[in-house]
Scaffold this motif. Structure first.
Motif, PDB file in Angstrom:
ATOM      1  N   GLN A   1       6.862 -12.696 -27.705  1.00 18.85           N
ATOM      2  CA  GLN A   1       5.563 -13.737 -28.185  1.00 18.85           C
ATOM      3  C   GLN A   1       5.670 -14.296 -29.241  1.00 18.85           C
ATOM      4  O   GLN A   1       5.181 -15.522 -29.484  1.00 18.85           O
ATOM      5  CB  GLN A   1       4.424 -12.644 -28.369  1.00 18.85           C
TER       6      GLN A   1
ATOM      7  N   GLN B   1       2.143  -2.642 -32.091  1.00 21.91           N
ATOM      8  CA  GLN B   1       2.574  -1.222 -32.444  1.00 21.91           C
ATOM      9  C   GLN B   1       3.651  -0.793 -31.554  1.00 21.91           C
ATOM     10  O   GLN B   1       3.668  -0.241 -30.441  1.00 21.91           O
ATOM     11  CB  GLN B   1       1.424  -0.199 -32.003  1.00 21.91           C
TER      12      GLN B   1
ATOM     13  N   LYS C   1       2.543 -23.861 -32.579  1.00 24.85           N
ATOM     14  CA  LYS C   1       1.509 -23.322 -33.295  1.00 24.85           C
ATOM     15  C   LYS C   1       2.074 -22.631 -34.657  1.00 24.85           C
ATOM     16  O   LYS C   1       1.209 -22.566 -35.801  1.00 24.85           O
ATOM     17  CB  LYS C   1       1.048 -22.108 -32.690  1.00 24.85           C
TER      18      LYS C   1
ATOM     19  N   PRO D   1      -3.500 -15.086 -34.566  1.00 23.96           N
ATOM     20  CA  PRO D   1      -4.573 -14.073 -34.242  1.00 23.96           C
ATOM     21  C   PRO D   1      -3.947 -13.053 -33.251  1.00 23.96           C
ATOM     22  O   PRO D   1      -4.519 -11.988 -33.404  1.00 23.96           O
ATOM     23  CB  PRO D   1      -5.617 -14.964 -33.698  1.00 23.96           C
ATOM     24  N   SER D   2      -2.902 -13.177 -32.902  1.00 25.63           N
ATOM     25  CA  SER D   2      -2.215 -12.156 -31.966  1.00 25.63           C
ATOM     26  C   SER D   2      -1.252 -11.435 -32.742  1.00 25.63           C
ATOM     27  O   SER D   2      -0.521 -10.620 -32.088  1.00 25.63           O
ATOM     28  CB  SER D   2      -1.576 -12.814 -30.870  1.00 25.63           C
TER      29      SER D   2
ATOM     30  N   ARG E   1      16.019   4.031 -23.551  1.00 24.10           N
ATOM     31  CA  ARG E   1      16.210   5.569 -24.137  1.00 24.10           C
ATOM     32  C   ARG E   1      15.803   6.512 -23.417  1.00 24.10           C
ATOM     33  O   ARG E   1      16.534   7.476 -23.328  1.00 24.10           O
ATOM     34  CB  ARG E   1      15.780   5.103 -25.646  1.00 24.10           C
TER      35      ARG E   1
ATOM     36  N   LYS F   1       2.222   4.043 -36.170  1.00 25.34           N
ATOM     37  CA  LYS F   1       0.821   4.322 -35.917  1.00 25.34           C
ATOM     38  C   LYS F   1       0.130   4.310 -37.117  1.00 25.34           C
ATOM     39  O   LYS F   1      -1.138   3.936 -37.132  1.00 25.34           O
ATOM     40  CB  LYS F   1       0.776   5.673 -35.161  1.00 25.34           C
TER      41      LYS F   1
ATOM     42  N   SER G   1      -0.987  -8.517 -34.332  1.00 26.32           N
ATOM     43  CA  SER G   1      -1.126  -7.283 -33.839  1.00 26.32           C
ATOM     44  C   SER G   1      -0.633  -6.803 -32.525  1.00 26.32           C
ATOM     45  O   SER G   1      -0.648  -5.777 -32.111  1.00 26.32           O
ATOM     46  CB  SER G   1      -2.670  -6.518 -34.116  1.00 26.32           C
ATOM     47  N   ASN G   2      -0.469  -7.841 -31.554  1.00 25.08           N
ATOM     48  CA  ASN G   2      -0.014  -7.508 -30.315  1.00 25.08           C
ATOM     49  C   ASN G   2       1.570  -8.345 -29.970  1.00 25.08           C
ATOM     50  O   ASN G   2       2.185  -8.203 -28.821  1.00 25.08           O
ATOM     51  CB  ASN G   2      -0.879  -8.299 -29.031  1.00 25.08           C
TER      52      ASN G   2
ATOM     53  N   SER H   1      -0.465   0.623 -38.139  1.00 25.53           N
ATOM     54  CA  SER H   1      -1.120  -0.263 -37.056  1.00 25.53           C
ATOM     55  C   SER H   1      -2.660  -0.030 -37.061  1.00 25.53           C
ATOM     56  O   SER H   1      -3.191   1.065 -36.921  1.00 25.53           O
ATOM     57  CB  SER H   1      -0.576  -0.008 -35.789  1.00 25.53           C
TER      58      SER H   1
ATOM     59  N   LEU I   1       7.729   6.497 -34.815  1.00 24.68           N
ATOM     60  CA  LEU I   1       6.132   6.464 -33.963  1.00 24.68           C
ATOM     61  C   LEU I   1       5.135   6.792 -35.170  1.00 24.68           C
ATOM     62  O   LEU I   1       4.112   6.047 -35.340  1.00 24.68           O
ATOM     63  CB  LEU I   1       6.107   7.985 -33.306  1.00 24.68           C
TER      64      LEU I   1
ATOM     65  N   ASP J   1      12.555   0.997 -25.272  1.00 21.33           N
ATOM     66  CA  ASP J   1      12.054   2.511 -25.157  1.00 21.33           C
ATOM     67  C   ASP J   1      12.472   3.139 -23.823  1.00 21.33           C
ATOM     68  O   ASP J   1      12.772   4.222 -23.587  1.00 21.33           O
ATOM     69  CB  ASP J   1      10.696   2.497 -25.615  1.00 21.33           C
TER      70      ASP J   1
END
Lengths: 310, 410
Positions: free
Chosen positions: B240, B181, B249, B231-232, B68, B379, B234-235, B382, B375, B65
């Motif tokens: 990652q 997100q 894992k 567990p992560s 861009r 959003k 959403s991030n 998420s 976007l 991003d």
């Protein structure tokens, strides 16, 4: 009543003198010439962008659709103010600001008292206390984000967490607020330290002779005398807090319900290239900040910064 | 005065067009490619031009991003110091729609599309015209642990079941995906919608979400609520996901092929048991249509050396350079025939799978307002575990529609 008047320190003509002497005229001309460079610079770097943002906010202005640009009056403001997103982001911003400034005030006061009373290595204590404030916000935010990371961070490890604290709304807020507090408490402490220096030792001594406890002396002597410094510190930090961007952006760019108004403006301006909507958001943030500043000065009267000293 | 002089000097230096000897300087803006294969292509093409032009690489930031943002700011300001832009495939419609890049035509257009897989060409096409030379492509595969999963799952539901089973046995069981997100989450959603037989937009400004979108939203929600979710989640972004798989894992990972050489270098033990399989389907028996990534080379409308820029872009996207980019830089080529090249086969044991997925491709919505659509999706969906499958499609419809009018806040 406070007028917030800021006058040039150069010789202002006496107010009652109706007839201005040639000398006073010449001095006034000189004063204008002396302040002209800074007025011009301010106009270029501050007034122009503010006016430009306001003009843009009255248009449908989108970099991607240049041919569709047109004047649309206050429609953008209507879109922003009728959007639940704007109001929830205002709430997120206020929440972060109020909580972090409150914590910073308490910790900053403790730190200021410690720095004020430091018997040895006073300079070193003050310098060490200021280190977090000297670190670039983005860098500090990154190191805090890594500290909170579920697999590799020391905080989840220390707390024995098995889940990802940053994958929840509460965890994200705690992390962001702690990072803010860590970063800006020294600034708060520094401003309060300046206030502490204003409190004469004789008053404390007199109160002690009269049998006042430490606590009473703090509440009845130190705090009232420091009020101007406390207000300046609170005002500065509140205004900063309302514009919070870096820390939240680095942690999760506003995911998990932590989006602030600055991130909202950034998304409209730099992601969507929608200059009209984005400028409306910016102008509203500016108004929000201005209102808070006004309330501070109004609400706290003569002791507020910018008020004329009696 | 000093500042003005310094500024003028900067402007002059920035616009350094033609050199005295008639060699045009072509400023090429591209993401920082670590292996140096882009730099090699630029140098070789400059040399091959026989003094007509010299390509200077300007590296963009590493985050997509941020790349861009830098490009659009400069292009919207009609910056003539950009000649060639390396665009993510999903920016092409935006850049073309805004008039920031020039269409390819005639023999040069056929030169850069001959023998190119249809997916990459589709991403480079806007309003029936070609706006980019497809430099490379990309597609996500299913990576899995052969020691834990004897037969890779064919569908998403099967994969979630398998992972849940592994969790019951107390074994590594996560499914690593990109649930943060950001754009990568849109890629996931788009792949699922396409694979379920739907699409997000049916035209540049027509929202076409229906039951397939609902199925996609429910699968994401189902995964996020199951023991299969990291567990992560959403991030999690691509890296990652890669790290979690390398840490042992996870049993499954959806990711781009760069994870394969990475595991070999980082954790040979995991690499030995790392299998690959087609991206899971949404409909049993029907292959998934996976959203493709990659780079298209465009020529800026404000370039003062457009003819040279077209020639240079065509050169850098030609067969030998695509092969170097693939073998050295790990970037899957867009030329179909390269997938039969022994050098590529050696570097990519899974080359046949990539080619197969690129042939049955999915692409992200083509619209000049793509960033608004993206976007709105990110959003609304998420975090993944908060999706309400029954209402998600409705609110997505509303969000995307208002995003396309550019009147609503996002």
């Amino acid at each position: 009543v406070s007028t917030g008047a800021v006058t040039a320190p150069t010789a202002a003509p006496p107010r009652k003198a109706k007839v201005t002497t040639d000398r006073a005229k010449a001095e006034r001309r000189l004063a204008y010439m002396l302040i002209a460079p800074s007025v011009i610079v301010m106009a270029v770097v501050t007034a122009y962008p503010i006016i430009d943002a306001f003009v843009l906010s009255l248009q449908r202005a989108d970099l991607r659709f240049p041919s569709a640009n047109k004047f649309i009056g206050f429609s953008n403001y209507g879109h922003v103010l009728s959007s639940s997103l704007w109001w929830s982001d205002v709430a997120h911003t206020l929440f972060i600001t109020v909580i972090s400034v409150a914590i910073e005030l308490v910790l900053g006061m403790l730190l200021a008292l410690a720095m004020h009373r430091a018997i040895f290595a006073r300079g070193a204590v003050r310098a060490i206390g200021l280190i977090p404030y000297g670190i670039v916000t983005v860098v500090a935010a990154f190191s805090w984000r890594y500290a909170w990371e579920a697999d590799s961070g020391w905080i989840p490890h220390l707390l024995g967490l098995t889940t990802d604290p940053l994958a929840s709304r509460n965890g994200s807020y705690i992390a962001v607020i702690l990072a803010e507090v860590w970063k800006t408490t020294p600034f708060m402490a520094l401003l309060l330290l300046g206030g502490l220096a204003l409190v004469p030792d004789e008053l404390h001594e007199a109160a002690r002779v009269d049998g006042a406890t430490t606590w009473q002396r703090f509440w009845r002597i130190t705090i009232p005398l420091m009020k101007p410094a406390i207000l300046v510190a609170l005002l500065f930090r509140t205004l900063d807090g309302l514009r919070i961007f870096d820390t939240v952006y680095i942690f999760n760019a506003g995911a998990h319900g932590t989006e602030t108004v600055s991130i909202l403006g950034y998304n409209q301006l730099l992601n969507r290239l929608n200059l009209g909507l984005g400028s409306a958001v910016s102008v509203l943030i500016f108004l929000m900040v201005a209102i808070v500043a006004f309330l501070f000065i109004k609400g706290f009267g003569a002791s507020a910064p910018g008020a004329e000293s009696s | 005065v000093v500042a003005a002089a310094a500024f003028a000097a900067l402007v002059i230096a920035g616009c350094g067009g033609s050199g005295g000897n008639g060699t045009a300087t072509l400023n090429y803006y591209i993401f920082p490619e670590p292996s140096g294969s882009f730099a090699k292509a630029a140098a070789e093409c400059s040399k091959a031009s026989g003094g007509k032009y010299n390509i200077v690489i300007n590296t963009l930031p590493s985050a997509s991003d941020a790349q861009r943002q830098q490009l659009v700011r400069r292009l919207a300001a009609k910056d003539s110091s950009i000649d060639i832009v390396g665009m993510d495939v999903n920016w092409t419609a935006e850049f073309a729609g805004a008039g920031w890049i020039k269409p390819w035509s005639g023999s040069q257009a056929s030169q850069v599309t001959n023998g190119v897989l249809p997916g990459p060409v589709a991403t480079a096409t806007w309003n029936g015209k070609l706006f980019g030379a497809p430099l490379n492509s990309n597609t996500q595969l299913l990576w899995y642990r052969k020691d834990l999963v004897p037969n890779p799952p064919k569908t998403w539901s099967q994969m979630i079941q398998d992972a849940t089973q592994l969790a019951k046995q107390g074994k590594a069981h996560y499914i690593e995906e990109q649930g943060a997100q950001y754009e990568g989450y849109v890629v996931w959603f788009n792949s699922l919608v396409d694979s379920a037989g739907g699409q997000i937009l049916s035209g540049p400004s027509t929202v076409a979400l229906g039951p397939p979108a609902q199925q996609a939203a429910s699968i994401i929600h189902q995964l996020a609520k199951s023991p299969a979710a990291d567990p992560s989640l959403s991030n999690d972004q691509e890296d990652q996901a890669r790290l979690a798989f390398e840490a042992g894992k996870a049993a499954f990972e959806i990711n781009y092929p760069f994870v394969y050489p990475s595991a070999q270098t980082d954790v040979p033990k995991i690499a030995k048991v790392m299998g690959y399989a087609p991206y899971p389907s949404m409909i049993a028996g029907k292959p998934a249509r996976v959203t493709i990534g990659g780079i298209n080379l465009g020529v800026s409308s404000y370039s003062t050396h457009a003819a040279d820029a077209f020639a240079a872009s065509a050169c850098m996207a030609n067969r030998p350079h695509q092969l170097t980019d693939a073998v050295k830089g790990g970037l899957p080529p867009t030329l179909s025939s390269l997938y039969d090249d022994p050098a590529l086969a050696k570097a990519y044991p899974f080359h046949a799978l990539i080619k197969q997925q690129l042939a049955n491709y999915g692409i992200r919505p083509k619209t000049p307002a793509y960033s608004d659509v993206s976007l709105a999706i990110q959003k609304t969906l998420s975090p993944p575990d908060a999706i309400s499958p029954s209402t998600a499609v409705n609110s997505l419809n509303g969000q995307i529609k208002s995003a396309l009018t550019s009147g609503a806040l996002l």
